[in-house]
Design a protein around this motif. Sequence first.
Motif, PDB file in Angstrom:
ATOM      1  N   SER A 341       0.815  -1.221   0.000  1.00  0.00           N
ATOM      2  CA  SER A 341       0.000   0.000   0.000  1.00  0.00           C
ATOM      3  C   SER A 341       0.840   1.258   0.000  1.00  0.00           C
ATOM      4  CB  SER A 341      -0.930   0.028   1.219  1.00  0.00           C
ATOM      5  OG  SER A 341      -0.162   0.068   2.424  1.00  0.00           O
ATOM      6  N   ARG A 342       2.180   1.125   0.023  1.00  0.00           N
ATOM      7  CA  ARG A 342       3.065   2.293   0.061  1.00  0.00           C
ATOM      8  C   ARG A 342       4.117   2.138  -1.019  1.00  0.00           C
ATOM      9  NH1 ARG A 342       2.670   5.340   4.584  1.00  0.00           N
ATOM     10  NH2 ARG A 342       4.739   6.210   4.219  1.00  0.00           N
ATOM     11  N   ASN A 343       4.471   3.242  -1.622  1.00  0.00           N
ATOM     12  CA  ASN A 343       5.498   3.224  -2.656  1.00  0.00           C
ATOM     13  C   ASN A 343       6.890   3.096  -2.055  1.00  0.00           C
ATOM     14  OD1 ASN A 343       3.610   3.509  -4.696  1.00  0.00           O
ATOM     15  ND2 ASN A 343       3.592   5.743  -4.514  1.00  0.00           N
ATOM     16  N   ASN A 344       7.124   3.782  -0.937  1.00  0.00           N
ATOM     17  CA  ASN A 344       8.431   3.776  -0.295  1.00  0.00           C
ATOM     18  C   ASN A 344       8.377   2.867   0.931  1.00  0.00           C
ATOM     19  OD1 ASN A 344       9.448   5.669  -2.117  1.00  0.00           O
ATOM     20  ND2 ASN A 344       8.573   7.343  -0.932  1.00  0.00           N
ATOM     21  N   LYS A 345       9.134   1.784   0.893  1.00  0.00           N
ATOM     22  CA  LYS A 345       9.162   0.863   2.025  1.00  0.00           C
ATOM     23  C   LYS A 345      10.170   1.357   3.054  1.00  0.00           C
ATOM     24  CE  LYS A 345       8.055  -3.108  -0.905  1.00  0.00           C
ATOM     25  NZ  LYS A 345       8.468  -4.454  -1.322  1.00  0.00           N
ATOM     26  N   LEU A 346       9.813   1.261   4.307  1.00  0.00           N
ATOM     27  CA  LEU A 346      10.720   1.662   5.379  1.00  0.00           C
ATOM     28  C   LEU A 346      11.757   0.577   5.600  1.00  0.00           C
ATOM     29  CD1 LEU A 346       8.252   3.197   7.969  1.00  0.00           C
ATOM     30  CD2 LEU A 346       9.718   4.389   6.347  1.00  0.00           C
ATOM     31  N   ASN A 347      12.968   0.981   5.882  1.00  0.00           N
ATOM     32  CA  ASN A 347      14.061   0.048   6.142  1.00  0.00           C
ATOM     33  C   ASN A 347      14.013  -0.364   7.609  1.00  0.00           C
ATOM     34  OD1 ASN A 347      16.325  -1.476   5.838  1.00  0.00           O
ATOM     35  ND2 ASN A 347      17.758   0.254   5.926  1.00  0.00           N
ATOM     36  N   GLU A 348      13.023  -1.160   7.949  1.00  0.00           N
ATOM     37  CA  GLU A 348      12.815  -1.599   9.328  1.00  0.00           C
ATOM     38  C   GLU A 348      12.842  -3.114   9.363  1.00  0.00           C
ATOM     39  OE1 GLU A 348      12.781  -1.819  12.911  1.00  0.00           O
ATOM     40  OE2 GLU A 348      12.294   0.246  12.333  1.00  0.00           O
ATOM     41  N   LYS A 349      13.793  -3.682  10.145  1.00  0.00           N
ATOM     42  CA  LYS A 349      13.981  -5.125  10.195  1.00  0.00           C
ATOM     43  C   LYS A 349      13.036  -5.812  11.181  1.00  0.00           C
ATOM     44  CE  LYS A 349      17.265  -5.064   7.172  1.00  0.00           C
ATOM     45  NZ  LYS A 349      17.018  -5.637   5.819  1.00  0.00           N
ATOM     46  N   ASP A 350      12.629  -5.111  12.210  1.00  0.00           N
ATOM     47  CA  ASP A 350      11.724  -5.691  13.199  1.00  0.00           C
ATOM     48  C   ASP A 350      10.295  -5.578  12.665  1.00  0.00           C
ATOM     49  OD1 ASP A 350      10.139  -6.334  15.387  1.00  0.00           O
ATOM     50  OD2 ASP A 350      11.629  -5.575  16.805  1.00  0.00           O
ATOM     51  N   GLU A 351       9.718  -6.762  12.333  1.00  0.00           N
ATOM     52  CA  GLU A 351       8.399  -6.734  11.710  1.00  0.00           C
ATOM     53  C   GLU A 351       7.343  -6.117  12.619  1.00  0.00           C
ATOM     54  OE1 GLU A 351      10.396  -9.207  11.965  1.00  0.00           O
ATOM     55  OE2 GLU A 351      10.503 -10.500  10.196  1.00  0.00           O
ATOM     56  N   ILE A 352       7.374  -6.455  13.906  1.00  0.00           N
ATOM     57  CA  ILE A 352       6.375  -5.921  14.822  1.00  0.00           C
ATOM     58  C   ILE A 352       6.502  -4.406  14.929  1.00  0.00           C
ATOM     59  CG2 ILE A 352       5.510  -5.980  17.180  1.00  0.00           C
ATOM     60  CD1 ILE A 352       5.000  -8.530  15.554  1.00  0.00           C
ATOM     61  N   THR A 353       7.758  -3.928  15.042  1.00  0.00           N
ATOM     62  CA  THR A 353       7.979  -2.475  15.087  1.00  0.00           C
ATOM     63  C   THR A 353       7.540  -1.833  13.779  1.00  0.00           C
ATOM     64  OG1 THR A 353       9.867  -2.824  16.546  1.00  0.00           O
ATOM     65  CG2 THR A 353       9.704  -0.685  15.470  1.00  0.00           C
ATOM     66  N   TYR A 354       7.858  -2.513  12.662  1.00  0.00           N
ATOM     67  CA  TYR A 354       7.457  -1.987  11.358  1.00  0.00           C
ATOM     68  C   TYR A 354       5.934  -1.890  11.240  1.00  0.00           C
ATOM     69  CZ  TYR A 354       6.707  -1.870   6.311  1.00  0.00           C
ATOM     70  OH  TYR A 354       6.290  -1.533   5.061  1.00  0.00           O
ATOM     71  N   ILE A 355       5.251  -2.983  11.627  1.00  0.00           N
ATOM     72  CA  ILE A 355       3.788  -2.982  11.536  1.00  0.00           C
ATOM     73  C   ILE A 355       3.198  -1.925  12.465  1.00  0.00           C
ATOM     74  CG2 ILE A 355       1.732  -4.364  12.008  1.00  0.00           C
ATOM     75  CD1 ILE A 355       3.368  -6.820  11.121  1.00  0.00           C
ATOM     76  N   GLU A 356       3.762  -1.813  13.674  1.00  0.00           N
ATOM     77  CA  GLU A 356       3.280  -0.795  14.612  1.00  0.00           C
ATOM     78  C   GLU A 356       3.490   0.609  14.047  1.00  0.00           C
ATOM     79  OE1 GLU A 356       4.105   0.661  19.236  1.00  0.00           O
ATOM     80  OE2 GLU A 356       5.342  -0.887  18.300  1.00  0.00           O
ATOM     81  N   HIS A 357       4.665   0.830  13.442  1.00  0.00           N
ATOM     82  CA  HIS A 357       4.954   2.143  12.859  1.00  0.00           C
ATOM     83  C   HIS A 357       4.012   2.459  11.697  1.00  0.00           C
ATOM     84  CE1 HIS A 357       7.383   5.583  11.676  1.00  0.00           C
ATOM     85  NE2 HIS A 357       7.347   5.128  10.434  1.00  0.00           N
ATOM     86  N   GLN A 358       3.797   1.424  10.844  1.00  0.00           N
ATOM     87  CA  GLN A 358       2.895   1.639   9.706  1.00  0.00           C
ATOM     88  C   GLN A 358       1.466   1.916  10.173  1.00  0.00           C
ATOM     89  OE1 GLN A 358       3.536   1.854   6.501  1.00  0.00           O
ATOM     90  NE2 GLN A 358       5.729   1.591   6.788  1.00  0.00           N
ATOM     91  N   TRP A 359       1.059   1.214  11.209  1.00  0.00           N
ATOM     92  CA  TRP A 359      -0.295   1.417  11.729  1.00  0.00           C
ATOM     93  C   TRP A 359      -0.456   2.832  12.285  1.00  0.00           C
ATOM     94  CZ3 TRP A 359      -4.633  -1.023  11.013  1.00  0.00           C
ATOM     95  CH2 TRP A 359      -5.720  -0.756  11.846  1.00  0.00           C
ATOM     96  N   LYS A 360       0.576   3.315  13.008  1.00  0.00           N
ATOM     97  CA  LYS A 360       0.537   4.671  13.520  1.00  0.00           C
ATOM     98  C   LYS A 360       0.517   5.677  12.376  1.00  0.00           C
ATOM     99  CE  LYS A 360       2.815   3.796  17.960  1.00  0.00           C
ATOM    100  NZ  LYS A 360       4.018   4.079  18.798  1.00  0.00           N
ATOM    101  N   MET A 361       1.283   5.390  11.331  1.00  0.00           N
ATOM    102  CA  MET A 361       1.291   6.285  10.166  1.00  0.00           C
ATOM    103  C   MET A 361      -0.079   6.337   9.506  1.00  0.00           C
ATOM    104  SD  MET A 361       4.990   5.596   8.367  1.00  0.00           S
ATOM    105  CE  MET A 361       4.498   6.604   6.976  1.00  0.00           C
ATOM    106  N   GLN A 362      -0.722   5.157   9.391  1.00  0.00           N
ATOM    107  CA  GLN A 362      -2.055   5.136   8.799  1.00  0.00           C
ATOM    108  C   GLN A 362      -3.047   5.942   9.633  1.00  0.00           C
ATOM    109  OE1 GLN A 362      -2.989   3.865   5.950  1.00  0.00           O
ATOM    110  NE2 GLN A 362      -1.065   2.871   5.399  1.00  0.00           N
TER     111      GLN A 362
END
Length: 782
Positions: A341-362
């Motif tokens: 759903s995003r053109n630019n993927k974040l360079n985040e290795k921790d999936e849970i942190t990544y998902i949490e960050h994406q959810w906050k961004m949404q």
Amino acid sequence: MEMNMLLSKSRGTIFWKNLGIVLLITCIPIAVIGVIIYYIGTERIETEVNKAHQNQLQSSIQQLTDDLANLEHSVVRLAFDRSLDETLKKLDFVQEFQTTNELMKSFSLITESNSLINSVNLYLRGSDKIIGDEAGFHSVRTDEDRNLLNALLDTERTIYWNYSLKKLNMPDSLNKAIIIKLPGGQMYGSFGMFIIYLDQNKLNTMVQKLVSGEGVAFLFNENGDYLTTLPSHEDSQELLTLEDALKSQISVQNTNENMFKFDWHHQKYNVSYGKIAKLGSKWTVVSATPISQIVAPVTSLSKFILWISVFGLTMGLALSWFASNKIYDPIHRLKSLFESSRNNKLNEKDEITYIEHQWKMQLQVEQDLSIQIKQSIPALRESFLLQFLQGNLYTHTESELIQKLKQLDWDVAYKRFAIMVAQFHGISDLGGKFSERDAQLVTFAASNIIKELSTEKANLVHIINFQDLSIGVLFVLDPNSSDEAIKANFNKLAHDYIVAINNVLNLKVTIVTSRITDSMKDIPKILEQTRKALRFRDHHTSNQMLDMSQFMLTTTSQNHFPFELEREIVHTVSMGLEDEAMRLIKQFMLELQKNNNAELMVHQGMMKLLGTIHHAIIKHESNLFALYGGVHLYEQLMQLSEPDQIVEWFQYKLIRPFVKTLTITYDSHLREIVDNLILQMQKDILLDVSLEMYADQLQMSPSKLSKAFKQINGINFIDTIVRMRIEKCKELLVTTDLKINDIAEQLHYQPSYLIRMFKKSEDITPRQYREKHTQSSYTSPF
């Protein structure tokens, strides 16, 4: 195929952490056994190796002490050499070449006898000469070098070190050197000195022999100055930092042992150090070797255990790989959903942190969009209502309009609607407070005032700024309110608004309120009708309130159009008499206002006058496009409502441009003809003359001559003749005794007519004029 799909997935830290936990649980027994054996074996070997390393270090330090002792011996022997006495001050190094050569040879022998010496130089203060085995013989040329050498001589110590001394022929170099003042043992009044430069590379090599591999060894004095330097490579800065840390640690050591262990950047070093006192300085030699290097032999013993551990881990990896993928698969799918759903993927290795960050961004994006929508709704509603009120949304149904406004935060279902329109007058009567260019600014201020007043009467109000000294207000009304209550509120609002505009902007206001409707579809039509009703305001009333529900256009008398004035205006315009034409136009406006109080009727009368003048201008064969620049005159006049504005428009926009072009057509030849005609009329003043007579003489038509005469002279022919004859009458009254009847006969006038004309011109009769003036010299102005 399933294995290939699993391998193609990008793995984050959560997957690898889970996999690592499984592997640790699987292989922990083997790992514990391997670690115990490894550390028991390495500790014993480390003890034995450290003893051997310490013995080797002591031997190396003793060798370094011997080398420095040899250097000390050479220095002391040179300092107290009896042949190097004060006779050297008188030595001519050029003339006594043999002595100079022997000195240089002795210097070379000293250099060759000790590997730490790079060169030996002799400086004599009085002669400003310096001789050495490396640079040869030369004089001190610069004051900077001379001051440096004298400063070395003036030091109170006889033999001392200098850790950053430059060579005279190498000004950018910093060298370690030993200074020996002459004669030996004399602290003050030295006539010269020896400068022994050390070979830095050989000194570094000698000290570095204390360690091997990745270890570090260095030498520093009691002041913390380094006697050794590091080689130039990419790790030199890191090693220098390590040396500084070791030096600080040694300075705080209170034990008698000359060795300790030191942790540095996740690596443990075995550090040994010793003290050396030579040549008046005390040095500390330090050797630091990584323990991993010391215990390197033990690694071979533990490889077998490590290979067993690796085998166990490999088996655990094979057994737990598929289970880990099954556990990780839901997290991977959720992460992939965000990434798609995003053109630019974040360079985040921790999936849970990544998902949490994406959810906050949404959530943040959703909140920002909500705020932007709320902020843009008023502007969108303004744009929609503007299109709607202009009649551009006539294809929309009632329900579509209501639904659209509901989306724009206006609930107008089952509501009633009304329009109020206000027109402002008198901006030209403010004595310069406002100009015509300030119309938009004044309208904006007035719209703000009505907005403040209207919001107190209704919850939903839309202000329409027509940018032409008029505004409109759309009211959304409560359906439960009666018509009488609504009209009462409108009357109160109109009265308050008129008072505010009168007091704040000093303008007059005409307000028209529309009829009340239950349908939104009727609003554009009602707005148009209400605006048209402004044309029926009374010019003689300052502030007015009109109600469209009770509005009827009635007339109490028959309208009279001033046709005679219209003909006179056209005639004066055709003759190019701007001032006279404007006087008649003002009179024409007053006649229209006298006969018709409504603005619409007055405006229609001025539109008819424009058409008549326009027709007359066309008859002059004027180029209308060049004259008015392609401007639509009727459209311009339609935009004006104030009488003064309309009169000024006739003067500056319609008549003056035409008069200017008309004046140009009268060339210099015609002006000369008129000037000569005036002179001829002065000569023929006692004759019975007429315009036709002079027209025949000049071979011109009487109408052309009359028009040119008035255009150039400013007064028509008859008025000019009358003025000349009055002046002649005044001359005859003063200079002769002729009776008024005789004077009238000479001037070809009836006596009664002459007396009437004279009194009109001079405000006294001919008899009174004669009595007032004595017989004196009089010269007629003509």
